[in-house]
Each structure stands twice: as structure tokens, then as C-alpha cells.
Scaffold this motif. Structure first.
Motif, short mmCIF file in Angstrom:
data_model
loop_
_atom_site.label_atom_id
_atom_site.label_comp_id
_atom_site.label_asym_id
_atom_site.label_seq_id
_atom_site.Cartn_x
_atom_site.Cartn_y
_atom_site.Cartn_z
N ILE A 1 0.85 -1.18 0.00
CA ILE A 1 0.00 0.00 0.00
C ILE A 1 0.89 1.24 0.00
O ILE A 1 1.90 1.31 0.71
N GLU B 1 1.96 4.46 1.27
CA GLU B 1 1.79 5.23 2.50
C GLU B 1 2.22 6.68 2.34
O GLU B 1 1.76 7.55 3.07
N GLY C 1 -2.78 5.33 0.02
CA GLY C 1 -3.84 4.47 0.52
C GLY C 1 -4.29 3.41 -0.47
O GLY C 1 -5.17 2.61 -0.16
N ARG C 2 -3.72 3.39 -1.66
CA ARG C 2 -4.10 2.40 -2.66
C ARG C 2 -2.91 1.50 -2.97
O ARG C 2 -1.75 1.83 -2.67
#
Length: 474
Positions: A41, A43, A62-63
Motif C-alpha cells: 500500500i 503510505e 492508501g491504494r
């Protein structure tokens, strides 16, 4: 010693200032930095303001990082992460991957992978490869353009070679300053008594008798710039032929070039283009039928008079067919004319009959000639002259004399022999005349005479001996 301790020891070696703003340093050194969790992910992300092509990528946070990779790059990045986890003590090699983010944005980036702590967090330091890709694309376009220009140049070179070689005019291209032969065609090489490869690159003056390079080069320049179509009279060194060199200047790509036309002076003056055109007109317009064949007697060309003689609608109807198909005696006549032409060079006034495509016949006299070019036999030429009207007039005059002589001979025999004997004697006279005619028409070729009469060779010899014609035919 752990990896962090080794790193700290390297940073502390020597005298280095304390660096507090590590993220700012990363942004200045690299084009972008991405912090990935152990699950992949995003960050944190930072891009260099000096790389506006990357834009703002804050929505990546976040992806999954793999959501912004092409299919090929996704598998490549996953394999590199696996190698990094399997060998924690080894620095992984950089990886080049392609990012995608909506349909209008794609960017190649080269990342170096760095472990951060023991939790599996990875810091990606990226270098934007788009400028390098643009340079490579320009280089590729330049290479494609160069190959296209080279192909066009090869095409022009091939066209030039084909046209130069196909030209019947002897041409020589000369270097104006050095006076050497730059190029020439086979027609010019044949007049100069050598081959193209042998003459190319040699001094043009050395090809002729008594010519010095400097003087000859100046003479060529003077003749090329002079008014009128004057030339230089020379003698070829290799074959002694008397030639005339007619030079002229032309310019190609800004370079001044010299071209010379070679004219054979030891040939008749009528062998020029005007004479050639006159012969072509004579061939097309003459009232006598003319046929050109190959060495086997297959028709290659025929004029309009021959097409009218055989009632052919067009030339392609006859082209490639044997001339024997147009003769009543067929292969016999064609064989005799070809053999006579090959043996003596020509055959004059050969009596024959021509049959048309609709079956009509006409009496003709044929003159045949063997055609040679440069010592090589290329075929035969036939000239047909219709003699039907002349034979009709001669037959009308001779018929009375023949009938009177035949009648007198028959009247002399009446009363001395029976009717059966009279018919038999008349048949013998007719048979003898036919055999004599066949032997005369075939120039004493008994095989052809037997074929003409429909007899075997043995039967012909028997009849020749019967009528006492062996000695006369010999």
C-alpha cells in the motif's frame, strides 16, 4: 553487524554534517519517492517540482502500488520484491517499470528499492525515464528516416544502372578533374574493345592510341564547352576501331559531371537513328510480307502485310507459333529454308504456298536470311512475295504449248498401243515430272523430297532409278 548498523557506520565515516531533512534531500536527488507498506500500500509519495510531467500523485496514497502499473511492469515489480525478500543481505538491482493512471497518462520510471526498518516497509527512489524515452524515440525515428532514404537511394541507383545498361547509345561518364572513367554501359565497352568492369576506374585517355591524360582531358573540356556537336576523333587501343567522342557537361547535386557519347566512325553513316527509323517504317509499310522468327522457326514478329496474307486479326494470334503452320508443305518448307540459310547465309526465291487461318492458299516466293548479332545467331528473317497473279499469267501462256505437246504425243501413240498402255505411259510421264519437281524444289534433298511426295526414302530411290534420274539429280 546488521544492515542498519552498516549504513550508520558508512554515514558516520569521515566528516559529514547532520542531515535532518531526509525527505527534502530525497526530493532533490530523485524525481519521485514512494513509501510502500509490507502489503504494497502506498503510505507516502513525493514528486520533484522540476519534473512537471509527473504531476500531482497524491491520490495514490492508501491504494495498492500495483494498481498504477502496466501488466508487464506488475509482474516485473513483483518478481523484484520476491528477490529482495529472499536475499535480505543483498542490495536489489534497480527496476524499470511503466506507470499508468487513467487513459491519458503513462510514465516510465526507474526505481531503486531500499528497506526501511524491520517491518517490511520499502522506500522507492525513482528517476523519470520519459526524457530518455523521448530521446530514444527521436533516435528511432531518425534511424527509420535514414533507412528510408537509403532504400530510396538504392532504388535510384538500380534505376540508373538499368537505364544506362538498356541504352543502345554507347555512353561513358568521366571524372572531369581526374579524367578517369566513372561508369559506362556495355555498348560503350564493346566499342572500346573491353569489358565494363575492366574499364571502370581507369584513365579514359589510356583507352586510345597516342593520347596523354592531361592533353586529352583538356581536349574533352574544350569539346564539351564548344558550340555545335563537334567531337574528338580517336582510335581504340584494344581493337583499333576509329571512334568519335562527343562530350557534354551536366550537373548533378551541385557537382559538375562529364558524359561522353561514343560513335563508331568505321561504320556506314546511315546506321544512325534516322536510318533505323527508316528501316522500321519500311518494315511496317512495305507491301511484301516480312516475318522474324527465332532459331527454331517460332514467330517473334510479323508486319501488317503478312497478317493480311494469312488473314490473321492481330500479331498475338501468330506470335510464338511455328511458321510451318502458315505453309502448305509445313515443316518440309521451313526445314529446307532454315537449313539453307544456316549453310549459305540466305535462300532466294524459294517457291512455296501459304495457307491462311481460314484455309485459303496462295503461291509465294520466299527469301530467307540468317540473322546474327555480335557473332551470335538470334533467328531468321523471311520475306514473302505473292506470285499468284504472275503464275496465272504464265500458266495461261504455257497452257497451250503444254496441251499441244501432250496432245501430239498421245496422237503419235494412238494405233500403236492399247488404251490401257496409253494411260500407263501418260501416268509414268506425270509421275516423272512430279519427282523431278520435288527434287528441284528441295535442292536435291531426297529426304525432304520423299516427305514432300508422301513416299518412303526407299520408294523414292526406286522411282529415281526407274526413270533414270539418279545421275541427273546428283
Amino acid at each position: 553487524m546488521s544492515r542498519q548498523e552498516q549504513t550508520s557506520q558508512r554515514l558516520r565515516a569521515g566528516r559529514l554534517p547532520e542531515i535532518a531533512d531526509v525527505p527534502g534531500l530525497v526530493e532533490q536527488v530523485a524525481d519521485m519517492a514512494v513509501l510502500l507498506s509490507a502489503d504494497g500500500i502506498v503510505e507516502g509519495i513525493s514528486t520533484n517540482p522540476e519534473s512537471p510531467a509527473l504531476g500531482c500523485l497524491d491520490h495514490w496514497v492508501g491504494r495498492l502500488f500495483s494498481d498504477f502499473l502496466t501488466d508487464e511492469s506488475r509482474s516485473k515489480f513483483t518478481a523484484r520484491l520476491a528477490m529482495m525478500r529472499d536475499a535480505p543481505e543483498t542490495d536489489p538491482r534497480p527496476v524499470e517499470i511503466n506507470h499508468v493512471d487513467n487513459a491519458n497518462w503513462e510514465a516510465p520510471v526507474r526505481y531503486s528499492l531500499h528497506r526501511v526498518g524491520e517491518s517490511g516497509v520499502i522506500l522507492l527512489i525513482g528517476r523519470d525515464m520519459q526524457p530518455f524515452a523521448d530521446v530514444q524515440q527521436r533516435l528511432l525515428s531518425e534511424q527509420v528516416a535514414r533507412e528510408r532514404d537509403a532504400q530510396a537511394l538504392r532504388g535510384a541507383e538500380t534505376l540508373y544502372r538499368v537505364v544506362l545498361e538498356a541504352s543502345e547509345t554507347p555512353l561513358v561518364l568521366i571524372e572531369p578533374e581526374q579524367g578517369s572513367i566513372r561508369d559506362l554501359n556495355s555498348a560503350a565497352a564493346q566499342l572500346l574493345g573491353s569489358k565494363v568492369d575492366t574499364l571502370r576506374g581507369t584513365s579514359f585517355a589510356q583507352v586510345f592510341e597516342g593520347r596523354k591524360r592531361g592533353e586529352f582531358a583538356e581536349a574533352l573540356k574544350s569539346a564539351a564547352t564548344a558550340d555545335g556537336a563537334g567531337g574528338l576523333d580517336v582510335v581504340a587501343r584494344r581493337n583499333g576501331r576509329v571512334l568519335q567522342i562527343v562530350p557534354s557537361y551536366f550537373r548533378a547535386a551541385g557537382e559538375l559531371c562529364l558524359m561522353a557519347r561514343v560513335v563508331a566512325m568505321d561504320e556506314s553513316d546511315g546506321a544512325g537513328p534516322e536510318f533505323t527509323n527508316a528501316l522500321a517504317m519500311l518494315y511496317a509499310e512495305t507491301g511484301d510480307a516480312i516475318v522474324l522468327t527465332d532459331a527454331k522457326g517460332l514467330i517473334r514478329d510479323a508486319n501488317e502485310a503478312f497478317l493480311e496474307m494469312v488473314d490473321a486479326p492481330q500479331l498475338r494470334t501468330l506470335k510464338g507459333e511455328s511458321l510451318a503452320d502458315c505453309l502448305v508443305r509445313g515443316a518440309v518448307d521451313l526445314k529446307l529454308m532454315i537449313e539453307g540459310s544456316a549453310r549459305r547465309g540466305r535462300v532466294r526465291r524459294y517457291a512455296a504456298q501459304v495457307k491462311s487461318v481460314v484455309g485459303t492458299r496462295s503461291a509465294v516466293e520466299i527469301s530467307a536470311t540468317r540473322l546474327r548479332l555480335g557473332g551470335t545467331e538470334i533467328g531468321y528473317g523471311f520475306v514473302f512475295r505473292d506470285v499468284a497473279l504472275r503464275e496465272a499469267g504464265e500458266a495461261a501462256g504455257d497452257a497451250v504449248a503444254v496441251d499441244d505437246e501432250a496432245m501430239k504425243s498421245v496422237m503419235d501413240l494412238v494405233g500403236t498401243a492399247s488404251l490401257k498402255e496409253l494411260v500407263s505411259a501418260t501416268s509414268d510421264v506425270v509421275e516423272k515430272l512430279c519427282i523431278e519437281t520435288a527434287v528441284r524444289l528441295t535442292s536435291n534433298n531426297r529426304v525432304a523430297a520423299a516427305e514432300m511426295l508422301g513416299l518412303s526414302r526407299q520408294s523414292l530411290y526406286v522411282k529415281l532409278r526407274k526413270y533414270g534420274l539418279l545421275n541427273s539429280s546428283d
